[in-house]
Design an enzyme around this catalytic site. Structure first.
Site, PDB file in Angstrom:
ATOM      1  N   ASN A 141      41.260  35.207  40.152  1.00  0.00           N
ATOM      2  CA  ASN A 141      40.211  36.050  39.647  1.00  0.00           C
ATOM      3  C   ASN A 141      40.345  36.203  38.231  1.00  0.00           C
ATOM      4  O   ASN A 141      41.384  36.880  37.696  1.00  0.00           O
ATOM      5  CB  ASN A 141      40.228  37.507  40.460  1.00  0.00           C
ATOM      6  CG  ASN A 141      39.244  38.335  39.976  1.00  0.00           C
ATOM      7  OD1 ASN A 141      38.333  38.138  38.999  1.00  0.00           O
ATOM      8  ND2 ASN A 141      39.491  39.748  40.396  1.00  0.00           N
ATOM      9  N   LYS A 199      38.679  37.727  36.039  1.00  0.00           N
ATOM     10  CA  LYS A 199      37.973  38.799  35.682  1.00  0.00           C
ATOM     11  C   LYS A 199      37.283  38.886  34.268  1.00  0.00           C
ATOM     12  O   LYS A 199      36.627  37.592  34.353  1.00  0.00           O
ATOM     13  CB  LYS A 199      39.065  39.717  35.534  1.00  0.00           C
ATOM     14  CG  LYS A 199      40.152  40.090  36.732  1.00  0.00           C
ATOM     15  CD  LYS A 199      40.978  41.432  36.785  1.00  0.00           C
ATOM     16  CE  LYS A 199      41.717  41.357  38.128  1.00  0.00           C
ATOM     17  NZ  LYS A 199      42.649  42.296  38.193  1.00  0.00           N
ATOM     18  N   HIS A 255      35.527  44.462  44.628  1.00  0.00           N
ATOM     19  CA  HIS A 255      36.898  44.717  44.036  1.00  0.00           C
ATOM     20  C   HIS A 255      37.195  46.139  43.513  1.00  0.00           C
ATOM     21  O   HIS A 255      36.029  46.666  42.990  1.00  0.00           O
ATOM     22  CB  HIS A 255      36.807  43.773  42.826  1.00  0.00           C
ATOM     23  CG  HIS A 255      38.380  43.521  42.164  1.00  0.00           C
ATOM     24  ND1 HIS A 255      38.767  44.601  41.309  1.00  0.00           N
ATOM     25  CD2 HIS A 255      39.172  42.727  42.319  1.00  0.00           C
ATOM     26  CE1 HIS A 255      40.129  44.133  41.090  1.00  0.00           C
ATOM     27  NE2 HIS A 255      40.332  43.012  41.516  1.00  0.00           N
ATOM     28  N   GLU A 310      38.020  47.497  40.831  1.00  0.00           N
ATOM     29  CA  GLU A 310      37.471  47.457  39.522  1.00  0.00           C
ATOM     30  C   GLU A 310      36.126  47.847  39.377  1.00  0.00           C
ATOM     31  O   GLU A 310      35.571  48.372  38.445  1.00  0.00           O
ATOM     32  CB  GLU A 310      37.878  46.601  38.576  1.00  0.00           C
ATOM     33  CG  GLU A 310      39.562  46.431  38.337  1.00  0.00           C
ATOM     34  CD  GLU A 310      40.059  45.124  38.082  1.00  0.00           C
ATOM     35  OE1 GLU A 310      39.430  44.256  37.617  1.00  0.00           O
ATOM     36  OE2 GLU A 310      41.385  44.892  38.056  1.00  0.00           O
ATOM     37  N   GLU A 364      44.115  44.411  48.390  1.00  0.00           N
ATOM     38  CA  GLU A 364      44.648  44.670  47.041  1.00  0.00           C
ATOM     39  C   GLU A 364      44.995  46.152  46.963  1.00  0.00           C
ATOM     40  O   GLU A 364      44.096  46.884  46.732  1.00  0.00           O
ATOM     41  CB  GLU A 364      43.584  44.218  45.979  1.00  0.00           C
ATOM     42  CG  GLU A 364      43.076  42.643  46.110  1.00  0.00           C
ATOM     43  CD  GLU A 364      42.817  42.191  44.797  1.00  0.00           C
ATOM     44  OE1 GLU A 364      43.250  41.190  44.307  1.00  0.00           O
ATOM     45  OE2 GLU A 364      41.773  42.897  44.269  1.00  0.00           O
ATOM     46  N   GLY A 419      47.732  44.527  38.356  1.00  0.00           N
ATOM     47  CA  GLY A 419      48.241  44.688  36.888  1.00  0.00           C
ATOM     48  C   GLY A 419      49.508  45.543  36.432  1.00  0.00           C
ATOM     49  O   GLY A 419      49.431  45.600  35.549  1.00  0.00           O
ATOM     50  N   SER A 446      49.554  41.889  41.476  1.00  0.00           N
ATOM     51  CA  SER A 446      50.877  41.499  40.763  1.00  0.00           C
ATOM     52  C   SER A 446      51.343  40.208  41.508  1.00  0.00           C
ATOM     53  O   SER A 446      52.600  40.120  41.581  1.00  0.00           O
ATOM     54  CB  SER A 446      51.805  42.663  40.571  1.00  0.00           C
ATOM     55  OG  SER A 446      51.186  43.517  39.724  1.00  0.00           O
TER      56      SER A 446
END
Ligand code: 13P
Length: 241
Positions: A8, A10, A93, A95, A160, A166, A204
């Site tokens: 991904n 992003k 996701h 985000e 996730e 991250g 991660s």
């Protein structure tokens, strides 16, 4: 079913670095026994698809609108992703859930649109750090699954944990196994031969931890963020399977 390693990207990828990254992954891959997927920003989807064509590497979008077309300025439909060469689309996701207020109901509508367009959805679920600290992770993920996935869902789920994205933090193998088991039980269905159902881990994933995570029998692959932007790291994760 082969494990799926999906990158991904992003909101990363101007033309030159995207072309270089896709080429390096294509050339470095060799005979992969895993399914490899690149999810670049929508602006690079057609060109990345062209670069990996014929290599067995697939491409996917990072989101889509629930409608096929119409007056939705700035949005991209599942049909458009398909038209640009995608075979998958990442949906829900964290985000997007957090930054764009996407609810599980909105994700469910996008899942239906993706399937209708011939895309395989990768639906993301996961808890926050405080939800895990209070032991609510299964309740939260269970709610997300119930509300985001249709009854006959035949796609990919990516677990996730938000606190692992991250941050360099990763759940223990026991915690990943427990959650993947839980998700599988929530999803148990009579799926036909050749069904797409796989549960990926994301958060991660790096060359240094990929072998341990990907050796867990419940883990059907990985959804990789940061490490998918560096060809050697992404290839090392693929080789770790
Ligand atoms: O969000 C992710 C993939 O969708 C994970 O990102 P990182 O691998 O950078 O933690």
């Amino acid at each position: 079913m082969r494990p799926l390693i999906a990158g991904n990207w992003k909101m990363n990828g101007l033309t030159e670095p995207s072309v270089a990254l896709a080429r390096a992954i294509r050339h470095g891959l060799g005979d992969a026994s895993v399914e490899v997927l690149l999810c670049p920003p929508a602006t690079q989807l057609a060109s990345v698809t062209g670069i990996v064509e014929g290599s067995g590497i697939g491409t996917g979008g990072q989101d889509c609108h629930a409608k096929e077309q119409g007056a939705h300025t700035g949005d991209i439909s599942a049909v458009m992703l398909r038209d640009a060469g995608a075979s998958y689309v990442i949906l829900g996701h964290s985000e997007r859930r957090q930054d764009h207020g996407e609810t599980s109901e909105m994700v469910a509508a996008k899942v239906r649109a993706a399937v209708k367009a011939g895309l395989i959805p990768i639906v993301c679920v996961g808890e926050t750090e405080s939800e895990r600290a209070s032991g609510a992770q299964e309740a939260i993920v269970g709610q997300q699954i119930a509300a985001s996935l249709p009854e006959d869902f035949d796609g990919v789920v990516a677990y996730e944990p938000i606190w692992a994205i991250g941050t360099g933090k990763v759940p223990t193998s026991a915690d990943i196994t427990r959650m993947h088991d839980f998700i599988r039980k929530e999803l148990i269905r009579d799926l036909p031969e050749g069904a797409n159902l796989r549960i990926l881990y994301g958060g991660s994933v790096k060359p240094s931890n990929a072998a341990e995570i990907l050796s867990l029998p419940e883990v059907g692959g990985a959804l990789v963020g940061g490490a998918s932007l560096i060809a050697e790291d992404f290839l090392a994760i693929i080789r770790a399977v």
